[in-house]
Design a protein around this motif. Structure first.
Motif, mmCIF file in Angstrom:
data_model
loop_
_atom_site.group_PDB
_atom_site.id
_atom_site.type_symbol
_atom_site.label_atom_id
_atom_site.label_comp_id
_atom_site.label_asym_id
_atom_site.label_seq_id
_atom_site.Cartn_x
_atom_site.Cartn_y
_atom_site.Cartn_z
ATOM 1 N N GLN A 47 0.823 -1.201 0.000
ATOM 2 C CA GLN A 47 0.000 0.000 0.000
ATOM 3 C C GLN A 47 0.865 1.262 0.000
ATOM 4 O O GLN A 47 0.612 2.201 -0.768
ATOM 5 N N LYS A 51 1.160 3.912 -3.111
ATOM 6 C CA LYS A 51 0.822 5.311 -2.868
ATOM 7 C C LYS A 51 1.998 6.217 -3.227
ATOM 8 O O LYS A 51 1.810 7.288 -3.809
ATOM 9 N N ASN A 54 2.134 6.438 -6.858
ATOM 10 C CA ASN A 54 0.864 6.919 -7.395
ATOM 11 C C ASN A 54 0.305 5.961 -8.446
ATOM 12 O O ASN A 54 -0.114 6.374 -9.535
#
Length: 100
Positions: A47, A51, A54
């Protein structure tokens, strides 16, 4: 080239000579750190990595399967080293507005 001398040796003598040669061979090899020496504190989860880049989790999984980003499995989890994530990033040279 070494000179060869043929002599009769007993089996224990051959074993002893063989053992000595193996010990010398393995002592001369460089010691590599074990693969478990990866510092788990610096690893990022899927995760956090997705992130940071992106991108979505399925895209990150695809990149990992294709070998673009290297992941490390710890149990059922897949973790990523920051160096491997940075190494996966490549610069793109754009030719926008280039005149002929």
């Amino acid at each position: 080239m070494e000179n060869l001398v043929f002599t009769q040796l007993s089996i224990p003598e051959v074993r002893q000579l063989f053992r000595q040669e193996l010990e010398q061979f393995f002592k001369a090899l460089p010691c590599a750190p074990p693969k478990s020496a990866i510092n788990a504190e610096n690893l990022s989860t899927r995760q956090k990595t997705a992130k940071k880049l992106n991108i979505s989790l399925p895209t990150l999984d695809d990149y990992t399967r294709r070998g673009i980003i290297r992941g490390y499995r710890v149990g059922r989890r897949v973790l990523y080293r920051p160096e491997d994530v940075e190494a996966a990033l490549t610069e793109i040279n754009t030719v926008k507005y280039q005149r002929a």
